[in-house]
Motif scaffolding. Structure first.
Motif, PDB file in Angstrom:
ATOM      1  N   PRO A 198      15.451   5.154  -5.707  1.00 47.00           N
ATOM      2  CA  PRO A 198      16.356   4.795  -6.812  1.00 47.00           C
ATOM      3  C   PRO A 198      15.604   4.505  -8.111  1.00 47.00           C
ATOM      4  N   LEU A 199      14.422   3.866  -7.988  1.00 45.70           N
ATOM      5  CA  LEU A 199      13.644   3.569  -9.194  1.00 45.70           C
ATOM      6  C   LEU A 199      13.168   4.865  -9.851  1.00 45.70           C
ATOM      7  N   LEU A 200      12.683   5.797  -9.017  1.00 45.99           N
ATOM      8  CA  LEU A 200      12.203   7.067  -9.562  1.00 45.99           C
ATOM      9  C   LEU A 200      13.345   7.850 -10.204  1.00 45.99           C
ATOM     10  N   ALA A 201      14.525   7.828  -9.569  1.00 48.70           N
ATOM     11  CA  ALA A 201      15.657   8.581 -10.119  1.00 48.70           C
ATOM     12  C   ALA A 201      16.115   7.983 -11.445  1.00 48.70           C
ATOM     13  N   ALA A 202      16.128   6.646 -11.532  1.00 49.09           N
ATOM     14  CA  ALA A 202      16.514   6.005 -12.790  1.00 49.09           C
ATOM     15  C   ALA A 202      15.517   6.364 -13.886  1.00 49.09           C
ATOM     16  N   LEU A 203      14.221   6.379 -13.502  1.00 45.39           N
ATOM     17  CA  LEU A 203      13.176   6.747 -14.462  1.00 45.39           C
ATOM     18  C   LEU A 203      13.383   8.192 -14.928  1.00 45.39           C
ATOM     19  N   PHE A 204      13.704   9.077 -13.970  1.00 43.28           N
ATOM     20  CA  PHE A 204      13.927  10.491 -14.302  1.00 43.28           C
ATOM     21  C   PHE A 204      15.048  10.620 -15.336  1.00 43.28           C
ATOM     22  N   SER A 205      16.189   9.949 -15.073  1.00 42.35           N
ATOM     23  CA  SER A 205      17.328  10.088 -15.987  1.00 42.35           C
ATOM     24  C   SER A 205      16.986   9.533 -17.370  1.00 42.35           C
ATOM     25  N   ALA A 206      16.343   8.365 -17.417  1.00 44.53           N
ATOM     26  CA  ALA A 206      16.046   7.749 -18.709  1.00 44.53           C
ATOM     27  C   ALA A 206      15.079   8.620 -19.514  1.00 44.53           C
ATOM     28  N   VAL A 207      14.017   9.098 -18.852  1.00 47.02           N
ATOM     29  CA  VAL A 207      13.040   9.944 -19.556  1.00 47.02           C
ATOM     30  C   VAL A 207      13.693  11.267 -19.975  1.00 47.02           C
TER      31      VAL A 207
ATOM     32  N   LEU B  52      16.983  16.339  -8.486  1.00 44.00           N
ATOM     33  CA  LEU B  52      15.620  16.826  -8.758  1.00 44.00           C
ATOM     34  C   LEU B  52      14.591  15.806  -8.319  1.00 44.00           C
ATOM     35  N   THR B  53      14.889  14.509  -8.489  1.00 43.33           N
ATOM     36  CA  THR B  53      13.937  13.491  -8.029  1.00 43.33           C
ATOM     37  C   THR B  53      13.736  13.610  -6.528  1.00 43.33           C
ATOM     38  N   ALA B  54      14.838  13.830  -5.776  1.00 43.54           N
ATOM     39  CA  ALA B  54      14.707  13.941  -4.323  1.00 43.54           C
ATOM     40  C   ALA B  54      13.873  15.161  -3.943  1.00 43.54           C
ATOM     41  N   LEU B  55      14.080  16.289  -4.658  1.00 41.74           N
ATOM     42  CA  LEU B  55      13.314  17.495  -4.326  1.00 41.74           C
ATOM     43  C   LEU B  55      11.828  17.304  -4.659  1.00 41.74           C
ATOM     44  N   LEU B  56      11.551  16.717  -5.830  1.00 41.09           N
ATOM     45  CA  LEU B  56      10.156  16.464  -6.199  1.00 41.09           C
ATOM     46  C   LEU B  56       9.534  15.444  -5.250  1.00 41.09           C
ATOM     47  N   PHE B  57      10.336  14.452  -4.863  1.00 45.07           N
ATOM     48  CA  PHE B  57       9.865  13.417  -3.951  1.00 45.07           C
ATOM     49  C   PHE B  57       9.463  14.047  -2.610  1.00 45.07           C
ATOM     50  N   ALA B  58      10.289  15.002  -2.139  1.00 46.86           N
ATOM     51  CA  ALA B  58       9.965  15.662  -0.876  1.00 46.86           C
ATOM     52  C   ALA B  58       8.653  16.427  -1.000  1.00 46.86           C
ATOM     53  N   GLY B  59       8.449  17.085  -2.148  1.00 48.64           N
ATOM     54  CA  GLY B  59       7.229  17.861  -2.318  1.00 48.64           C
ATOM     55  C   GLY B  59       6.004  16.987  -2.500  1.00 48.64           C
TER      56      GLY B  59
ATOM     57  N   GLY C  67       0.824  -1.207   0.000  1.00 42.83           N
ATOM     58  CA  GLY C  67       0.000   0.000   0.000  1.00 42.83           C
ATOM     59  C   GLY C  67       0.857   1.255   0.000  1.00 42.83           C
ATOM     60  N   GLN C  68       1.939   1.236   0.792  1.00 38.83           N
ATOM     61  CA  GLN C  68       2.802   2.414   0.874  1.00 38.83           C
ATOM     62  C   GLN C  68       3.612   2.607  -0.409  1.00 38.83           C
ATOM     63  N   LEU C  69       4.052   1.477  -1.009  1.00 37.29           N
ATOM     64  CA  LEU C  69       4.758   1.595  -2.290  1.00 37.29           C
ATOM     65  C   LEU C  69       3.854   2.266  -3.312  1.00 37.29           C
ATOM     66  N   TYR C  70       2.542   1.965  -3.226  1.00 42.97           N
ATOM     67  CA  TYR C  70       1.611   2.595  -4.157  1.00 42.97           C
ATOM     68  C   TYR C  70       1.553   4.099  -3.914  1.00 42.97           C
ATOM     69  N   SER C  71       1.313   4.499  -2.660  1.00 45.26           N
ATOM     70  CA  SER C  71       1.088   5.930  -2.426  1.00 45.26           C
ATOM     71  C   SER C  71       2.395   6.723  -2.488  1.00 45.26           C
ATOM     72  N   VAL C  72       3.525   6.112  -2.133  1.00 44.89           N
ATOM     73  CA  VAL C  72       4.787   6.846  -2.184  1.00 44.89           C
ATOM     74  C   VAL C  72       5.424   6.774  -3.571  1.00 44.89           C
ATOM     75  N   GLY C  73       5.394   5.586  -4.181  1.00 47.45           N
ATOM     76  CA  GLY C  73       6.097   5.389  -5.445  1.00 47.45           C
ATOM     77  C   GLY C  73       5.240   5.633  -6.669  1.00 47.45           C
ATOM     78  N   VAL C  74       4.155   4.847  -6.789  1.00 42.21           N
ATOM     79  CA  VAL C  74       3.380   4.881  -8.035  1.00 42.21           C
ATOM     80  C   VAL C  74       2.790   6.265  -8.276  1.00 42.21           C
ATOM     81  N   LEU C  75       2.263   6.891  -7.209  1.00 44.73           N
ATOM     82  CA  LEU C  75       1.616   8.183  -7.398  1.00 44.73           C
ATOM     83  C   LEU C  75       2.628   9.291  -7.708  1.00 44.73           C
ATOM     84  N   THR C  76       3.921   9.045  -7.456  1.00 45.39           N
ATOM     85  CA  THR C  76       4.935  10.058  -7.758  1.00 45.39           C
ATOM     86  C   THR C  76       5.434   9.954  -9.189  1.00 45.39           C
TER      87      THR C  76
END
Lengths: 153, 258
Positions: free
Chosen positions: B154-163, B101-108, B44-53
């Motif tokens: 780490p998954l979000l940051a890798a996604l950020f760099s690739a995109v 930038l992923t960390a800053l967006l993640f914090a927001g 559930g937390q992976l969904y709200s923290v990861g997927v929704l970001t």
């Protein structure tokens, strides 16, 4: 589909997309997929001056990248630069191969160009390239030119 | 005199908070294996923290990549070096912009939500109620959220760099006419997997750790009032930004400073 399934599906998709992004970075963006990681064999070449050559600079034959510089050190006895090259093992080089340090373009990076000779025998792993030509240092060329000019008058 | 008193109170207060935060982190780490067992909560937390970001990460990465492509092209074209555009875009994304930038967006996006959620649980006395029922709130509420944040970053940051690299391709090759083959080949020639990509991943792991730690601690430590929760949420975003940028300098100095 019930709530739990949707949750699991979206988290699974998230993890898969994240890992796929990492894979793209590894294979498409970085040099992981290139020849220089297959081990290859090591060669040594001694230069009077390596100019701006660096570790990981390319090694080419006929302009095609076949390996990279793995180490640069100074021989404490002769004060020559000892450059270690890694060349992909599919290219076998004759013993009278020569090595030059060139610059790609006017402002480009420096690289080692190998020119294979005509000998029957091949260089083995750990072998040494004896025929070398150092990097051209622009200041030295200019100095030489000015000196010759002055001497000619 | 008064000023000195205030300075003293402020430094004592921040030292105390740092100490409490560290003890809190240790207590959460101690309960992490328990969080791994409670797979449902973690999911559930992976969904709200990861997927929704993911949405904000993809959109920002695309625009950042495209801007990098445009600006990099304008600079490089003066030197006839626009073929190096791929290298410029990829190195700046993989080494710096992706993780930071992923960390800053993640914090927001996720950190503030974590703080507000845990803080509100405190205001509505759900945390106290759990303690009354002998349910450990650190294990039930905090540990899954912490773990989800650390895994997602780490998954979000890798996604950020690739995109972002793809965005640079769109702007540089699609819009400005840089040669597509040169874009990718220059990139592959100059970006090292271990030296650049893996160091970026290490950075994102550290940032994920710090960002989530700050978020859950601020929530758990918030005074149980409306104002307390709102202040804690603001502090999460501000402190995460400070911590990430300062740590980024230290990490960059260690990794790339020779």
């Amino acid at each position: 589909m019930n709530q739990q399934r949707i949750l699991e599906l979206s988290v699974g998709a998230f993890v898969a997309v994240g890992l796929a992004a990492l894979l793209v970075l590894a294979l498409k963006v970085s040099n992981l997929a290139q020849v220089n990681r297959d081990g290859g064999y090591h060669l040594t070449a001694r230069f009077d001056n390596v100019g701006g050559l660096k570790v990981r600079s390319p090694v080419t034959i006929a302009g095609v990248r076949v390996g990279q510089v793995s180490d640069i050190a100074v021989d404490p006895q002769t004060f020559e630069a000892v450059v270690q090259l890694v060349v992909s093992s599919q290219y076998r080089l004759p013993t009278d191969t020569s090595a030059q340090i060139y610059t790609a373009g006017l402002l480009g990076e420096q690289y080692v160009a190998l020119e294979p000779g005509g000998e029957e025998e091949y260089l083995q792993d750990g072998g040494e390239i004896r025929l070398t030509q150092s990097a051209i240092v622009l200041e030295r060329v200019l100095g030489q030119f000015l000196f010759n000019k002055a001497a000619g008058e | 005199m008064n000023l000195l008193v205030r300075l003293g109170a402020w430094s004592l207060g921040s030292m105390q908070r740092l100490g409490r935060g560290s003890l809190f982190l240790l207590a959460v780490l101690w309960r992490l294996p328990g969080a791994l067992v409670q797979f449902r909560l973690l999911l559930g937390q992976l969904y709200s923290v990861g997927v929704l970001t993911v949405q904000i990460i993809v959109v920002s990465a695309l625009s950042v990549g495209m801007v990098l492509g445009l600006q990099g092209y304008n600079t490089l074209v003066d030197f006839n070096a626009e073929a190096s555009l791929g290298q410029v875009v990829a190195l700046s994304l993989v080494r710096e912009l992706g993780p930071v930038l992923t960390a800053l967006l993640f914090a927001g996006r996720a950190g503030s939500a974590l703080t507000a959620e845990i803080g509100l649980m405190k205001v509505t006395e759900q945390i106290s109620a759990m303690e009354m029922m002998a349910v450990d709130p650190l294990r039930r509420v905090v540990a899954p959220r912490f773990l989800a944040g650390v895994l997602s970053m780490p998954l979000l940051a890798a996604l950020f760099s690739a995109v972002g690299v793809f965005g640079g391709y769109l702007a540089g090759v699609g819009l400005l006419g840089v040669d597509g083959g040169a874009y990718w080949s220059q990139m592959q020639a100059k970006v090292d997997f271990y030296g650049d990509v893996m160091n970026g991943v290490v950075k994102s792991v550290v940032f994920g750790w710090v960002a989530t730690w700050i978020a859950v601690f601020e929530g758990y430590d918030a005074p149980p009032t409306n104002e307390g929760v709102s202040r804690a949420t603001t502090r999460t975003v501000v402190h995460t930004a400070f911590a990430v940028l300062a740590l980024d300098f230290v990490l960059t100095a260690i990794m790339f400073g020779n």
